[in-house]
Design a protein around this motif. Structure first.
Motif, PDB file in Angstrom:
ATOM      1  N   ASP A 144       0.824  -1.216   0.000  1.00  0.00           N
ATOM      2  CA  ASP A 144       0.000   0.000   0.000  1.00  0.00           C
ATOM      3  C   ASP A 144       0.859   1.267   0.000  1.00  0.00           C
ATOM      4  OD1 ASP A 144      -2.394  -1.368  -0.050  1.00  0.00           O
ATOM      5  OD2 ASP A 144      -2.656  -1.351   2.128  1.00  0.00           O
ATOM      6  N   LEU A 145       2.105   1.145   0.424  1.00  0.00           N
ATOM      7  CA  LEU A 145       3.004   2.299   0.414  1.00  0.00           C
ATOM      8  C   LEU A 145       3.237   2.822  -1.002  1.00  0.00           C
ATOM      9  CD1 LEU A 145       5.698   1.005   2.934  1.00  0.00           C
ATOM     10  CD2 LEU A 145       4.075   2.865   3.338  1.00  0.00           C
ATOM     11  N   LEU A 146       2.985   1.980  -1.996  1.00  0.00           N
ATOM     12  CA  LEU A 146       3.229   2.350  -3.386  1.00  0.00           C
ATOM     13  C   LEU A 146       2.038   3.050  -4.030  1.00  0.00           C
ATOM     14  CD1 LEU A 146       4.973  -0.965  -4.496  1.00  0.00           C
ATOM     15  CD2 LEU A 146       6.065   1.159  -3.782  1.00  0.00           C
ATOM     16  N   ASP A 147       0.924   3.156  -3.317  1.00  0.00           N
ATOM     17  CA  ASP A 147      -0.260   3.812  -3.870  1.00  0.00           C
ATOM     18  C   ASP A 147       0.061   5.243  -4.277  1.00  0.00           C
ATOM     19  OD1 ASP A 147      -1.783   1.590  -3.502  1.00  0.00           O
ATOM     20  OD2 ASP A 147      -2.840   2.310  -1.712  1.00  0.00           O
ATOM     21  N   GLY A 148      -0.244   5.571  -5.518  1.00  0.00           N
ATOM     22  CA  GLY A 148      -0.051   6.931  -5.995  1.00  0.00           C
ATOM     23  C   GLY A 148       1.369   7.298  -6.340  1.00  0.00           C
ATOM     24  N   VAL A 149       2.302   6.345  -6.214  1.00  0.00           N
ATOM     25  CA  VAL A 149       3.707   6.624  -6.518  1.00  0.00           C
ATOM     26  C   VAL A 149       3.988   6.207  -7.960  1.00  0.00           C
ATOM     27  CG1 VAL A 149       6.108   6.191  -5.903  1.00  0.00           C
ATOM     28  CG2 VAL A 149       4.344   6.221  -4.123  1.00  0.00           C
ATOM     29  N   SER A 150       4.518   7.117  -8.743  1.00  0.00           N
ATOM     30  CA  SER A 150       4.851   6.844 -10.135  1.00  0.00           C
ATOM     31  C   SER A 150       6.373   6.889 -10.294  1.00  0.00           C
ATOM     32  CB  SER A 150       4.193   7.873 -11.054  1.00  0.00           C
ATOM     33  OG  SER A 150       4.524   7.635 -12.395  1.00  0.00           O
ATOM     34  N   PHE A 151       6.942   5.806 -10.765  1.00  0.00           N
ATOM     35  CA  PHE A 151       8.395   5.697 -10.876  1.00  0.00           C
ATOM     36  C   PHE A 151       8.866   6.030 -12.287  1.00  0.00           C
ATOM     37  CE2 PHE A 151       7.148   2.848  -7.417  1.00  0.00           C
ATOM     38  CZ  PHE A 151       7.995   3.273  -6.403  1.00  0.00           C
ATOM     39  N   ASP A 152      10.113   6.468 -12.378  1.00  0.00           N
ATOM     40  CA  ASP A 152      10.678   6.846 -13.675  1.00  0.00           C
ATOM     41  C   ASP A 152      11.628   5.795 -14.223  1.00  0.00           C
ATOM     42  OD1 ASP A 152      12.646   7.194 -11.805  1.00  0.00           O
ATOM     43  OD2 ASP A 152      13.287   9.169 -12.492  1.00  0.00           O
ATOM     44  N   LYS A 153      11.561   4.585 -13.691  1.00  0.00           N
ATOM     45  CA  LYS A 153      12.428   3.492 -14.152  1.00  0.00           C
ATOM     46  C   LYS A 153      11.730   2.165 -13.879  1.00  0.00           C
ATOM     47  CE  LYS A 153      15.761   5.136 -11.607  1.00  0.00           C
ATOM     48  NZ  LYS A 153      15.125   6.285 -10.910  1.00  0.00           N
ATOM     49  N   LYS A 154      12.313   1.093 -14.371  1.00  0.00           N
ATOM     50  CA  LYS A 154      11.740  -0.233 -14.155  1.00  0.00           C
ATOM     51  C   LYS A 154      11.649  -0.549 -12.661  1.00  0.00           C
ATOM     52  CE  LYS A 154      13.866  -2.245 -18.310  1.00  0.00           C
ATOM     53  NZ  LYS A 154      14.881  -3.230 -18.783  1.00  0.00           N
ATOM     54  N   ILE A 155      10.548  -1.162 -12.261  1.00  0.00           N
ATOM     55  CA  ILE A 155      10.396  -1.617 -10.882  1.00  0.00           C
ATOM     56  C   ILE A 155      10.358  -3.133 -10.885  1.00  0.00           C
ATOM     57  CG2 ILE A 155       8.844  -1.725  -8.889  1.00  0.00           C
ATOM     58  CD1 ILE A 155      10.393   0.900  -9.155  1.00  0.00           C
ATOM     59  N   ILE A 156      11.245  -3.721 -10.089  1.00  0.00           N
ATOM     60  CA  ILE A 156      11.286  -5.165  -9.907  1.00  0.00           C
ATOM     61  C   ILE A 156      10.818  -5.431  -8.481  1.00  0.00           C
ATOM     62  CG2 ILE A 156      12.723  -7.239  -9.891  1.00  0.00           C
ATOM     63  CD1 ILE A 156      13.915  -4.104 -11.714  1.00  0.00           C
ATOM     64  N   LEU A 157       9.741  -6.164  -8.342  1.00  0.00           N
ATOM     65  CA  LEU A 157       9.162  -6.405  -7.020  1.00  0.00           C
ATOM     66  C   LEU A 157       9.671  -7.717  -6.454  1.00  0.00           C
ATOM     67  CD1 LEU A 157       7.167  -5.434  -4.827  1.00  0.00           C
ATOM     68  CD2 LEU A 157       5.409  -6.818  -5.980  1.00  0.00           C
ATOM     69  N   ALA A 158      10.236  -7.644  -5.253  1.00  0.00           N
ATOM     70  CA  ALA A 158      10.761  -8.821  -4.558  1.00  0.00           C
ATOM     71  C   ALA A 158      10.208  -8.829  -3.136  1.00  0.00           C
ATOM     72  CB  ALA A 158      12.288  -8.786  -4.549  1.00  0.00           C
ATOM     73  N   GLY A 159      10.646  -9.802  -2.366  1.00  0.00           N
ATOM     74  CA  GLY A 159      10.278  -9.826  -0.949  1.00  0.00           C
ATOM     75  C   GLY A 159       9.040 -10.658  -0.676  1.00  0.00           C
ATOM     76  N   GLY A 160       9.232 -11.923  -0.371  1.00  0.00           N
ATOM     77  CA  GLY A 160       8.132 -12.765   0.093  1.00  0.00           C
ATOM     78  C   GLY A 160       7.124 -13.180  -0.954  1.00  0.00           C
ATOM     79  N   LEU A 161       7.461 -13.067  -2.225  1.00  0.00           N
ATOM     80  CA  LEU A 161       6.519 -13.496  -3.257  1.00  0.00           C
ATOM     81  C   LEU A 161       6.469 -15.015  -3.327  1.00  0.00           C
ATOM     82  CD1 LEU A 161       7.280 -10.975  -6.140  1.00  0.00           C
ATOM     83  CD2 LEU A 161       5.506 -10.842  -4.380  1.00  0.00           C
ATOM     84  N   ASN A 162       5.295 -15.528  -3.648  1.00  0.00           N
ATOM     85  CA  ASN A 162       5.092 -16.960  -3.793  1.00  0.00           C
ATOM     86  C   ASN A 162       3.901 -17.178  -4.721  1.00  0.00           C
ATOM     87  OD1 ASN A 162       2.557 -17.091  -2.179  1.00  0.00           O
ATOM     88  ND2 ASN A 162       3.907 -16.502  -0.487  1.00  0.00           N
ATOM     89  N   PRO A 163       3.595 -18.412  -5.087  1.00  0.00           N
ATOM     90  CA  PRO A 163       2.481 -18.628  -6.015  1.00  0.00           C
ATOM     91  C   PRO A 163       1.136 -18.092  -5.524  1.00  0.00           C
ATOM     92  CG  PRO A 163       3.850 -20.583  -5.910  1.00  0.00           C
ATOM     93  CD  PRO A 163       4.345 -19.659  -4.827  1.00  0.00           C
ATOM     94  N   LEU A 164       0.941 -18.026  -4.226  1.00  0.00           N
ATOM     95  CA  LEU A 164      -0.356 -17.616  -3.699  1.00  0.00           C
ATOM     96  C   LEU A 164      -0.562 -16.105  -3.682  1.00  0.00           C
ATOM     97  CD1 LEU A 164      -0.770 -20.123  -0.725  1.00  0.00           C
ATOM     98  CD2 LEU A 164      -1.636 -20.304  -3.070  1.00  0.00           C
ATOM     99  N   ASN A 165       0.520 -15.328  -3.620  1.00  0.00           N
ATOM    100  CA  ASN A 165       0.335 -13.866  -3.519  1.00  0.00           C
ATOM    101  C   ASN A 165       0.839 -13.087  -4.716  1.00  0.00           C
ATOM    102  OD1 ASN A 165       3.135 -13.713  -3.241  1.00  0.00           O
ATOM    103  ND2 ASN A 165       3.094 -13.193  -1.062  1.00  0.00           N
ATOM    104  N   VAL A 166       1.455 -13.752  -5.681  1.00  0.00           N
ATOM    105  CA  VAL A 166       2.100 -12.999  -6.756  1.00  0.00           C
ATOM    106  C   VAL A 166       1.100 -12.248  -7.632  1.00  0.00           C
ATOM    107  CG1 VAL A 166       2.204 -14.962  -8.379  1.00  0.00           C
ATOM    108  CG2 VAL A 166       3.853 -13.085  -8.552  1.00  0.00           C
ATOM    109  N   CYS A 167      -0.069 -12.818  -7.868  1.00  0.00           N
ATOM    110  CA  CYS A 167      -1.048 -12.123  -8.708  1.00  0.00           C
ATOM    111  C   CYS A 167      -1.580 -10.873  -8.009  1.00  0.00           C
ATOM    112  CB  CYS A 167      -2.195 -13.059  -9.087  1.00  0.00           C
ATOM    113  SG  CYS A 167      -1.683 -14.367 -10.219  1.00  0.00           S
ATOM    114  N   SER A 168      -1.809 -10.962  -6.709  1.00  0.00           N
ATOM    115  CA  SER A 168      -2.226  -9.779  -5.947  1.00  0.00           C
ATOM    116  C   SER A 168      -1.150  -8.713  -5.991  1.00  0.00           C
ATOM    117  CB  SER A 168      -2.514 -10.156  -4.493  1.00  0.00           C
ATOM    118  OG  SER A 168      -3.572 -11.066  -4.405  1.00  0.00           O
TER     119      SER A 168
END
Length: 210
Positions: A144-168
């Motif tokens: 939720d910290l990313l709400d409304g934040v627009s980045f000027d470069k590629k974002i790679i999301l890491a940290g605790g991802l797994n098959p059950l939460n990756v789509c969310s």
């Protein structure tokens, strides 16, 4: 389409798995970690890797000479800096080696996201902040910290991802790529069925979103 990075590959069968699943990035950890590989072993793994999969070297506060040697020896496509590198140091790698540079930012709160705009790199990898660790903890941060934040470069999301939460995670963050390691492991080793489940869920989500 959201790209998929499988990180912390250490075994020949791990390479066979990512080749079959046709992921986009394969990550090799050279820093202190249970998943650490040395350069000679990484060379053997990479020789087995499908040429269409980009090679990512993960480094934590390691010397410029070592990173240079890894780039030259292994033909890395991406340098992922997970340590305390300054913006100037991070930018220098891209200029020196002609490869993509991703800088990891460990997110505790909104202020940490400001680092994404300070670093002149190709991508920012957002990871969870855990005391005493530079990454690979298997923990998520508050997306939720990313709400409304627009980045000027590629974002790679890491940290605790797994098959059950990756789509969310994709629906919430809309990253360039998702990065998984421990979330597709069993007893500390890559699990083919978890990897397959992860990839299929990401690809299926992307198809539905079109």
């Amino acid at each position: 389409m959201v790209k998929i990075k499988m990180c912390g590959l250490t075994r020949y069968q791990d390479i066979d798995y990512v080749n079959e699943l046709k992921v986009d990035y394969a990550g090799f950890v050279f820093a202190k970690s249970p998943r650490r590989v040395d350069l000679p072993h990484a060379e053997k793994l990479i020789a087995r890797l499908d040429k269409g999969i980009k090679k990512v070297g993960v480094f934590v506060n390691q010397g410029r000479e070592f990173i240079r040697d890894a780039c030259n020896f292994l033909g890395l496509d991406v340098i992922q800096l997970h340590g305390d590198e300054t913006p100037e140091e991070a930018a220098a790698y891209a200029a020196a080696y002609g490869v993509e540079v991703w800088k990891a930012v460990r997110v505790r709160g909104q202020n940490d996201l400001l680092q994404a705009f300070i670093y002149r790199v190709d991508g920012i990898l957002l990871d969870a902040a855990v005391q005493g660790s530079y990454g690979g903890t298997g923990q998520t941060f508050d997306w939720d910290l990313l709400d409304g934040v627009s980045f000027d470069k590629k974002i790679i999301l890491a940290g605790g991802l797994n098959p059950l939460n990756v789509c969310s995670a994709i629906a919430k963050v809309k990253p360039h790529a998702v990065d998984v390691s421990s979330g597709v492991e069993t007893n500390g080793f890559k699990d083919y069925y978890k990897m397959k489940d992860f990839v299929e869920r990401v690809r299926s989500f992307e198809e539905r979103a079109r």
